[in-house]
Design a protein around this motif. Structure first.
Motif, PDB file in Angstrom:
ATOM      1  N   ILE A 128      -4.922  -0.187   2.442  1.00 47.33           N
ATOM      2  CA  ILE A 128      -3.975   1.061   3.274  1.00 47.33           C
ATOM      3  C   ILE A 128      -2.763   0.819   3.231  1.00 47.33           C
ATOM      4  CG2 ILE A 128      -3.844   2.080   5.603  1.00 47.33           C
ATOM      5  CD1 ILE A 128      -6.322   0.426   6.542  1.00 47.33           C
ATOM      6  N   SER A 129      -2.110   1.852   2.447  1.00 48.23           N
ATOM      7  CA  SER A 129      -0.635   1.738   2.041  1.00 48.23           C
ATOM      8  C   SER A 129       0.222   2.448   3.005  1.00 48.23           C
ATOM      9  CB  SER A 129      -0.631   2.271   0.541  1.00 48.23           C
ATOM     10  OG  SER A 129       0.449   2.215  -0.050  1.00 48.23           O
ATOM     11  N   VAL A 130       0.668   1.644   3.951  1.00 55.88           N
ATOM     12  CA  VAL A 130       1.483   2.450   5.024  1.00 55.88           C
ATOM     13  C   VAL A 130       2.963   2.219   4.628  1.00 55.88           C
ATOM     14  CG1 VAL A 130       1.592   2.752   7.432  1.00 55.88           C
ATOM     15  CG2 VAL A 130      -0.395   1.414   6.513  1.00 55.88           C
ATOM     16  N   ALA A 131       3.387   1.251   3.803  1.00 54.60           N
ATOM     17  CA  ALA A 131       4.598   0.934   3.509  1.00 54.60           C
ATOM     18  C   ALA A 131       5.568   2.177   3.120  1.00 54.60           C
ATOM     19  CB  ALA A 131       4.798  -0.211   2.426  1.00 54.60           C
ATOM     20  N   ALA A 132       6.848   2.219   3.669  1.00 53.15           N
ATOM     21  CA  ALA A 132       7.559   3.098   2.849  1.00 53.15           C
ATOM     22  C   ALA A 132       8.388   2.489   1.875  1.00 53.15           C
ATOM     23  CB  ALA A 132       8.771   3.756   4.112  1.00 53.15           C
ATOM     24  N   GLY A 168      -3.561   6.520   1.569  1.00 53.88           N
ATOM     25  CA  GLY A 168      -2.227   6.680   1.378  1.00 53.88           C
ATOM     26  C   GLY A 168      -1.415   7.233   2.665  1.00 53.88           C
ATOM     27  N   PHE A 169      -0.070   7.219   2.745  1.00 55.03           N
ATOM     28  CA  PHE A 169       0.423   7.719   4.058  1.00 55.03           C
ATOM     29  C   PHE A 169       1.471   8.531   3.267  1.00 55.03           C
ATOM     30  CE2 PHE A 169       0.206   6.342   8.270  1.00 55.03           C
ATOM     31  CZ  PHE A 169      -1.131   5.578   8.017  1.00 55.03           C
ATOM     32  N   ALA A 170       1.919   9.674   3.915  1.00 55.53           N
ATOM     33  CA  ALA A 170       2.954  10.526   3.448  1.00 55.53           C
ATOM     34  C   ALA A 170       3.890  11.117   4.490  1.00 55.53           C
ATOM     35  CB  ALA A 170       2.470  11.905   2.761  1.00 55.53           C
ATOM     36  N   LEU A 228      -1.288  17.907  -2.132  1.00 55.96           N
ATOM     37  CA  LEU A 228      -0.889  17.500  -3.683  1.00 55.96           C
ATOM     38  C   LEU A 228      -0.762  16.206  -3.941  1.00 55.96           C
ATOM     39  CD1 LEU A 228       1.781  19.978  -4.715  1.00 55.96           C
ATOM     40  CD2 LEU A 228       0.291  18.999  -6.023  1.00 55.96           C
ATOM     41  N   LYS A 229      -0.382  15.427  -2.970  1.00 53.79           N
ATOM     42  CA  LYS A 229      -0.171  13.841  -3.054  1.00 53.79           C
ATOM     43  C   LYS A 229      -1.555  13.220  -3.292  1.00 53.79           C
ATOM     44  CE  LYS A 229       3.712  12.621  -1.433  1.00 53.79           C
ATOM     45  NZ  LYS A 229       4.731  12.362  -0.298  1.00 53.79           N
ATOM     46  N   ARG A 230      -2.471  13.861  -2.341  1.00 49.38           N
ATOM     47  CA  ARG A 230      -3.918  13.354  -2.295  1.00 49.38           C
ATOM     48  C   ARG A 230      -4.406  13.411  -3.653  1.00 49.38           C
ATOM     49  NH1 ARG A 230      -9.242  13.119  -0.230  1.00 49.38           N
ATOM     50  NH2 ARG A 230      -9.591  15.508  -0.483  1.00 49.38           N
TER      51      ARG A 230
HETATM   52  O1  C5P Z   1       4.508   9.954  -3.238  1.00 53.53           O
HETATM   53  P1  C5P Z   1       4.978   9.068  -1.978  1.00 53.53           P
HETATM   54  O2  C5P Z   1       5.917   8.119  -2.367  1.00 53.53           O
HETATM   55  O3  C5P Z   1       5.512  10.182  -0.921  1.00 53.53           O
HETATM   56  O4  C5P Z   1       3.606   8.548  -1.468  1.00 53.53           O
HETATM   57  C1  C5P Z   1       3.707   7.845  -0.298  1.00 53.53           C
HETATM   58  C2  C5P Z   1       2.374   6.799  -0.373  1.00 53.53           C
HETATM   59  O5  C5P Z   1       2.481   6.105  -1.732  1.00 53.53           O
HETATM   60  C3  C5P Z   1       2.601   6.140   0.573  1.00 53.53           C
HETATM   61  O6  C5P Z   1       1.264   5.486   1.148  1.00 53.53           O
HETATM   62  C4  C5P Z   1       3.262   4.559   0.133  1.00 53.53           C
HETATM   63  O7  C5P Z   1       2.946   3.420   0.808  1.00 53.53           O
HETATM   64  C5  C5P Z   1       2.955   4.663  -1.261  1.00 53.53           C
HETATM   65  N1  C5P Z   1       3.802   4.350  -2.362  1.00 53.53           N
HETATM   66  C6  C5P Z   1       3.637   3.321  -3.010  1.00 53.53           C
HETATM   67  N2  C5P Z   1       4.762   2.856  -3.809  1.00 53.53           N
HETATM   68  C7  C5P Z   1       5.827   3.617  -4.097  1.00 53.53           C
HETATM   69  C8  C5P Z   1       5.945   4.711  -3.297  1.00 53.53           C
HETATM   70  C9  C5P Z   1       4.973   5.090  -2.397  1.00 53.53           C
HETATM   71  O8  C5P Z   1       2.753   2.466  -2.933  1.00 53.53           O
HETATM   72  N3  C5P Z   1       6.734   3.114  -5.112  1.00 53.53           N
END
Ligand code: C5P
Length: 405
Positions: free
Chosen positions: A278-282, A328-330, A342-344
């Motif tokens: 689960i990729s929540v990180a910003a 993923g999170f957006a 689109l992201k999905r």
């Molecule tokens: O494309 P965008 O960055 O908006 O996508 C967000 C998703 O991608 C989030 O789940 C975020 O954790 C992940 N992400 C990532 N690596 C990055 C940028 C975003 O894993 N460099």
């Protein structure tokens, strides 16, 4: 902590119900009926004096299982009834537990089938004491109860009220329905029991020089709440976190990182055994092309900072030959639906969770919009803790479906 035990099922669970001598044995018959009705296999073992209050045939009829009373059962394999019965059980519950059986358990005695089973068990033991108030208050009984508690035995009750002897006080056995609720809570198997779940949370920090850097206002609250919700469903959680001010939940493994590159390395190192990611990180999209090894000097001149894109961690994981179930999170500022869809698609995600950047970042509450193969699901604005619980249930459902196909 499970709030509503009605929704929990005992189907397929095996409970060894020990019944010792006491008038409350009639309540144990009701308990046996309720547990059987819930789909549980109830194996009753009675002490000799218990069968003077209620006959074994009652329990046999209510549970549909043979009732055991003797240490030396002729039919048991190698005459090892005690080992066999407790090896199969998810739990032993003694209700009622008399002062006598409590004393025997505390002393480690094994001179009848029930106490032998308890000594030979490798499952949790719970006891529901039932006795006259003076017997309960007697220092010997209290000492024994203390001792059992220290040995990890869970003591249920007793309640206070009118007693069979006419006295009033502590010593009544809990009611069958109360005991059932406790058993259900104890045996509840979380939706993600034993699953390895990797979660990234918080912002990343991209250094410009030794004291300055680029980051964002992500608080880590959503990711930490999701880690807690996954723990509550019995997952084995690894949390990789960027810098936050939060107290982390008691996860199996906590990895602190600063930059996106560090987060990427930590994810690559941990991802192998993961069932769910689960990729929540910003994650910061860019980092400085070069990090100055000294503090940059202030001048009157314009300073141009060259940025290069960071690796996309989530995309890297979804492109692995055997990726885990990825979420993923957006955080979107506009056109949430189109951007999220689109992201999905681009990141090939079975589930993408979108929220409004203005509402979500740093706050305690958020609206979530979930996009999966079946369409869009809106989780109306609520606390991040509540949303995390809902989200984890949805993830567990989709993950189960994917695995069954
Ligand atoms: O494309 P965008 O960055 O908006 O996508 C967000 C998703 O991608 C989030 O789940 C975020 O954790 C992940 N992400 C990532 N690596 C990055 C940028 C975003 O894993 N460099």
């Amino acid at each position: 902590m499970v709030e509503n035990t009605n929704a929990l099922s005992l189907t397929g669970k095996r409970i060894l119900l020990g019944v010792s001598g006491g008038v409350a044995a009639y309540k144990a018959a009701e308990l046996a009926r309720l547990m059987t009705q819930e789909g549980c296999v109830v194996q009753t073992v009675m002490t000799e004096s218990a069968s003077r209050f209620v006959g074994p045939v009652t329990f046999q009829s209510l549970t549909g299982q043979p009732v055991f009373t003797e240490l030396w059962e002729a039919n048991a394999a190698n005459n090892m009834a005690h080992i066999h019965l407790s090896r199969n059980a998810d739990m032993i519950l003694i209700a009622p537990a008399s002062a006598d059986v409590i004393a025997k358990l505390a002393g480690g005695l094994a001179n009848d089938l029930l106490t032998t089973l308890c000594l030979a068990r490798d499952c949790p033991l719970m006891i529901a004491p039932a006795m006259n108030r003076q017997m309960w208050q007697n220092p010997a009984t209290q000492r024994n109860v203390d001792c059992l508690q220290r040995d990890g035995v869970q003591i249920l009750g007793p309640a206070s009220g009118e007693q069979a002897c006419g006295e009033v006080g502590l010593g009544r056995m809990l009611e069958a329905a109360e005991l059932l609720a406790i058993v259900k809570e104890k045996l509840y198997a979380g939706l993600l029991r034993g699953k390895n779940v990797l979660i990234t949370a918080g912002p990343t920090y991209e250094a410009i020089d030794v004291v300055r850097g680029i980051t964002n206002i992500s608080s880590g609250k959503m990711g930490y709440a999701i880690a807690q919700a996954a723990l509550d469903e019995d997952a084995k959680v690894t949390l990789i976190t960027g810098p936050t001010c939060l107290k982390p939940p008691a996860v199996k493994r906590l990895i602190n990182v600063l930059s996106a590159k560090e987060m990427m390395s930590a994810v690559i190192e941990a991802i192998d055994k993961m069932d769910i990611f689960i990729s929540v990180a910003a994650v910061a999209d860019y980092r400085a092309a070069a990090v100055n090894q000294k503090k940059l000097k202030k001048t009157d001149q314009k300073l141009v900072l060259e940025l290069v894109p960071n690796p996309d961690i989530l995309q890297h994981v979804t492109r692995l030959p055997k990726p885990p179930f990825c979420v993923g999170f957006a955080a979107e500022a506009d056109n949430l639906e189109e951007n999220a869809a689109l992201k999905r698609q681009k990141k090939k995600l079975p589930l993408l969770v979108a929220n409004w950047v203005q509402e979500a970042m740093g706050s305690d509450e958020t609206t979530l919009v979930l996009f999966d193969d079946t369409g869009k699901h809106i989780l109306e604005k609520a606390s991040k803790h509540f949303q995390a619980k809902q989200l984890i249930k949805h993830i567990a459902f989709l993950y189960g479906q994917q695995r069954d196909n």
